[in-house]
Design an enzyme around this catalytic site. Structure first.
Site, PDB file in Angstrom:
ATOM      1  CE1 TYR A  36      -3.332  -2.720   0.174  1.00 48.40           C
ATOM      2  CE2 TYR A  36      -3.865  -2.055   2.394  1.00 48.40           C
ATOM      3  CZ  TYR A  36      -4.112  -2.845   1.293  1.00 48.40           C
ATOM      4  OH  TYR A  36      -5.136  -3.765   1.327  1.00 48.40           O
ATOM      5  CG  LEU A 187     -19.261   1.049   2.687  1.00 46.97           C
ATOM      6  CD1 LEU A 187     -18.896   2.400   3.299  1.00 46.97           C
ATOM      7  CD2 LEU A 187     -20.704   0.697   3.005  1.00 46.97           C
ATOM      8  N   GLY A 190     -17.187   2.910  -2.135  1.00 49.88           N
ATOM      9  CA  GLY A 190     -17.873   4.187  -1.968  1.00 49.88           C
ATOM     10  C   GLY A 190     -19.145   4.334  -2.763  1.00 49.88           C
ATOM     11  N   GLY A 193     -23.496   4.241  -0.396  1.00 47.98           N
ATOM     12  CA  GLY A 193     -23.553   5.073   0.796  1.00 47.98           C
ATOM     13  C   GLY A 193     -22.277   5.770   1.165  1.00 47.98           C
ATOM     14  N   GLY A 194     -21.231   5.650   0.337  1.00 49.79           N
ATOM     15  CA  GLY A 194     -19.993   6.343   0.635  1.00 49.79           C
ATOM     16  C   GLY A 194     -19.931   7.673  -0.083  1.00 49.79           C
TER      17      GLY A 194
END
Length: 306
Positions: A36, A187, A190, A193-194
């Protein structure tokens, strides 16, 4: 991952405050990967934990995804036993700890038998550097082969209202073998609901592309009636839906700001009964979303297992 620029600009100080807010609220699981942002995320988690007891967190770390100098996926996985030991050495240093709680190959390395990779991690368990062995984005055959070598704690894999492929066979195999599911992408990056932000890597995701995005947004809008009835947000309903699929499933939410922690924790109070779940299945049936989870060239390689 979201704290290291994958979905747009982030602030390290705010990210540390977010991790602290999560731990203060009673959260324990911190999921990261050594790739990452080429180690940035591990350094960030290590910084956040310097002010806390190591026992406050369960550290789940993925390894094996190689990067180009520009920080992009190189399309090559490395899960050789010698690489496993090398990757862990760097992770321990960046995280500022003497052990990780769960260690897992991020993707299947087609050049290395899974038995060799799991055997190498099992040796690290015996030596005290790793507590438990996990898997990520693999199919049922690989799961069985890995579990025959050493106990597997959990499989990390995408699972949401938009991504239900594990219901075909992977979920049943994990339950047969007593392996938990750590569900990410709850989610849908996104979409459900993001923020639905378009920064970072999101524009390249098929579900965000013109035509697909409008279709998927319409599916999410249909959830509003359920959310309103539950006095919850769309995100909380999506999280609650994943949690309702079984006590052996743990949703992982990529919060990036302290305020999102409160919303995430509150989702545990949202209860979905059989009627609610049936209604959600009507509104968003399996396979309803348009577009793949990732661009075709970045789809997880499960060795032909699907």
């Amino acid at each position: 991952m979201g704290m290291s620029g994958a979905y747009g600009h982030t602030d390290d100080d705010e990210s540390v405050r977010t991790i602290h807010a999560y731990l203060d609220a009673g959260g324990t699981l911190l999921d990261t990967g050594d790739f990452y942002a080429a180690g940035h995320n591990e350094l960030l988690v290590g910084r956040a934990l310097r002010e806390r007891s190591r026992d406050d967190a369960v550290l789940s770390v993925k390894f094996g995804e190689l990067l180009t100098p520009a920080g992009m996926p190189a399309g090559i996985k490395d899960a050789r036993p010698e690489a496993v030991r090398n990757f862990l050495t760097y992770s321990l240093r960046r995280l500022g700890t003497d052990h990780v709680d769960i260690y897992r190959p991020a993707r299947l390395d087609p050049q290395v038998p899974i038995e060799d990779t799991i055997g190498a991690i099992a040796e690290l368990v015996e030596q005290g550097y790793v507590r438990h062995i996990g898997l990520s984005e693999v199919g049922s055959d690989t799961i069985r082969r890995a579990a025959a070598v050493a106990p597997i704690s959990d499989l990390q894999i995408e699972y949401s209202l938009f991504s239900r492929e594990i219901e075909d066979d992977v979920l049943a195999v994990c339950r047969e073998l007593g392996i938990g599911i750590t569900a990410y992408g709850v989610l849908a990056k996104g979409l459900i609901g993001g923020s639905g932000a378009t920064g970072g890597a999101l524009p390249m995701m098929p579900r965000f592309r013109p035509g697909n995005r409008e279709h998927n947004d319409a599916l999410v809008a249909d959830l509003a009636e359920i959310a309103e009835a539950k006095h919850a947000t769309l995100a909380q309903v999506a999280i609650a839906w994943v949690a309702a699929q079984g006590d052996d499933i743990v949703p992982v939410i990529g919060s990036r700001r302290p305020g999102q922690i409160e919303t995430m924790i509150a989702s545990t109070a949202v209860t979905l009964d059989r009627e609610d779940l049936a209604r959600i299945d009507e509104l968003i049936p399996k396979g309803a979303a348009k577009g793949g989870r990732y661009p075709e060239q970045h789809m997880p390689d499960r060795g032909g297992e699907g």
